[in-house]
Design a protein around this motif. Structure first.
Motif, PDB file in Angstrom:
ATOM      1  N   ARG A 164      43.980  58.140  57.730  1.00  0.00           N
ATOM      2  CA  ARG A 164      42.615  58.233  57.185  1.00  0.00           C
ATOM      3  C   ARG A 164      42.549  57.656  55.777  1.00  0.00           C
ATOM      4  O   ARG A 164      41.603  56.958  55.426  1.00  0.00           O
ATOM      5  CB  ARG A 164      42.130  59.685  57.191  1.00  0.00           C
ATOM      6  CG  ARG A 164      41.734  60.191  58.563  1.00  0.00           C
ATOM      7  CD  ARG A 164      41.073  61.567  58.495  1.00  0.00           C
ATOM      8  NE  ARG A 164      41.900  62.589  57.867  1.00  0.00           N
ATOM      9  CZ  ARG A 164      42.861  63.271  58.471  1.00  0.00           C
ATOM     10  NH1 ARG A 164      43.126  63.057  59.747  1.00  0.00           N
ATOM     11  NH2 ARG A 164      43.557  64.195  57.820  1.00  0.00           N
ATOM     12  N   GLU A 165      43.564  57.948  54.971  1.00  0.00           N
ATOM     13  CA  GLU A 165      43.584  57.420  53.603  1.00  0.00           C
ATOM     14  C   GLU A 165      43.675  55.899  53.621  1.00  0.00           C
ATOM     15  O   GLU A 165      42.980  55.214  52.867  1.00  0.00           O
ATOM     16  CB  GLU A 165      44.744  57.999  52.797  1.00  0.00           C
ATOM     17  CG  GLU A 165      44.754  57.469  51.377  1.00  0.00           C
ATOM     18  CD  GLU A 165      45.853  58.036  50.503  1.00  0.00           C
ATOM     19  OE1 GLU A 165      45.987  57.554  49.365  1.00  0.00           O
ATOM     20  OE2 GLU A 165      46.581  58.955  50.945  1.00  0.00           O
ATOM     21  N   LYS A 207      42.677  53.833  55.959  1.00  0.00           N
ATOM     22  CA  LYS A 207      41.396  53.281  56.412  1.00  0.00           C
ATOM     23  C   LYS A 207      40.347  53.381  55.308  1.00  0.00           C
ATOM     24  O   LYS A 207      39.630  52.414  55.033  1.00  0.00           O
ATOM     25  CB  LYS A 207      40.920  54.012  57.666  1.00  0.00           C
ATOM     26  CG  LYS A 207      39.622  53.455  58.216  1.00  0.00           C
ATOM     27  CD  LYS A 207      39.199  54.181  59.484  1.00  0.00           C
ATOM     28  CE  LYS A 207      37.890  53.645  60.006  1.00  0.00           C
ATOM     29  NZ  LYS A 207      37.447  54.371  61.191  1.00  0.00           N
ATOM     30  N   HIS A 208      40.259  54.527  54.666  1.00  0.00           N
ATOM     31  CA  HIS A 208      39.274  54.715  53.604  1.00  0.00           C
ATOM     32  C   HIS A 208      39.499  53.713  52.476  1.00  0.00           C
ATOM     33  O   HIS A 208      38.560  53.058  52.009  1.00  0.00           O
ATOM     34  CB  HIS A 208      39.344  56.144  53.064  1.00  0.00           C
ATOM     35  CG  HIS A 208      38.568  56.338  51.812  1.00  0.00           C
ATOM     36  ND1 HIS A 208      37.192  56.414  51.789  1.00  0.00           N
ATOM     37  CD2 HIS A 208      38.975  56.439  50.524  1.00  0.00           C
ATOM     38  CE1 HIS A 208      36.786  56.562  50.538  1.00  0.00           C
ATOM     39  NE2 HIS A 208      37.851  56.577  49.757  1.00  0.00           N
ATOM     40  N   ARG A 209      40.738  53.587  52.023  1.00  0.00           N
ATOM     41  CA  ARG A 209      41.035  52.675  50.912  1.00  0.00           C
ATOM     42  C   ARG A 209      40.814  51.222  51.309  1.00  0.00           C
ATOM     43  O   ARG A 209      40.370  50.415  50.493  1.00  0.00           O
ATOM     44  CB  ARG A 209      42.443  52.899  50.391  1.00  0.00           C
ATOM     45  CG  ARG A 209      42.579  54.229  49.670  1.00  0.00           C
ATOM     46  CD  ARG A 209      43.890  54.353  48.927  1.00  0.00           C
ATOM     47  NE  ARG A 209      43.977  55.625  48.256  1.00  0.00           N
ATOM     48  CZ  ARG A 209      43.366  55.922  47.107  1.00  0.00           C
ATOM     49  NH1 ARG A 209      42.621  55.019  46.512  1.00  0.00           N
ATOM     50  NH2 ARG A 209      43.508  57.110  46.562  1.00  0.00           N
TER      51      ARG A 209
END
Length: 152
Positions: free
Chosen positions: A52-53, A55-57
């Motif tokens: 998730r991190e 993808k978010h970044r």
């Protein structure tokens, strides 16, 4: 209450206390006293968190690359470039810690691109933005190249 029930209750009521207790039991090799199901859940959760991190970044990076490349607001360039630099640094650290995420990067790039493009279009409807990423999409390029220097 059995040891397993105590562990499950602790897991549900105070995660940090449960983690500390589990670490102690692992170090002491008290495997029979460990809530294995919760430990598995937490380990799987860690992998999901890193995905998730990433993808978010990546979405944030692409969003700011799009703005820097296609949104003609020179007063904002410096801020966008600072965000690009920070996201690149964080992504590099994440990939160094977990190199297997490189495979996930390739998998999610198209989704991250569409998300970033959609967000930027919503924020800047007056600017024309391309439907596809027009530069090298390899990880090393996205983490280092100043695409806007050759674009202007």
């Amino acid at each position: 209450m059995t040891q397993a029930q105590v562990q499950k209750t602790l897991y549900q009521s105070d995660l940090v206390a449960w983690l500390d207790d589990t670490a102690i039991k692992l170090k002491q090799r008290q495997f029979e006293d460990i809530d294995i199901d919760s430990l598995i859940e937490e380990i799987e959760g860690l992998a999901g968190r890193d995905r998730r991190e990433l993808k978010h970044r990546l979405v944030v990076l692409l969003n700011h690359l799009i703005k820097r490349l296609y949104v003609n607001l020179p007063n904002d360039y410096r801020g966008w470039e600072l965000t690009i630099r920070e996201q690149r640094r964080q992504l590099t650290d994440l990939l160094e810690q977990s190199p297997s995420l490189c495979n996930y990067w390739v998998e999610i790039f198209p989704v991250a691109w569409k998300t970033a493009l959609s967000e930027t279009r919503e924020d800047y409807p007056q600017f024309h933005l391309p439907d596809e990423w027009q530069f090298c999409a390899e990880i090393n390029a996205l983490l280092s190249e100043k695409f806007w220097e050759n674009h202007e």
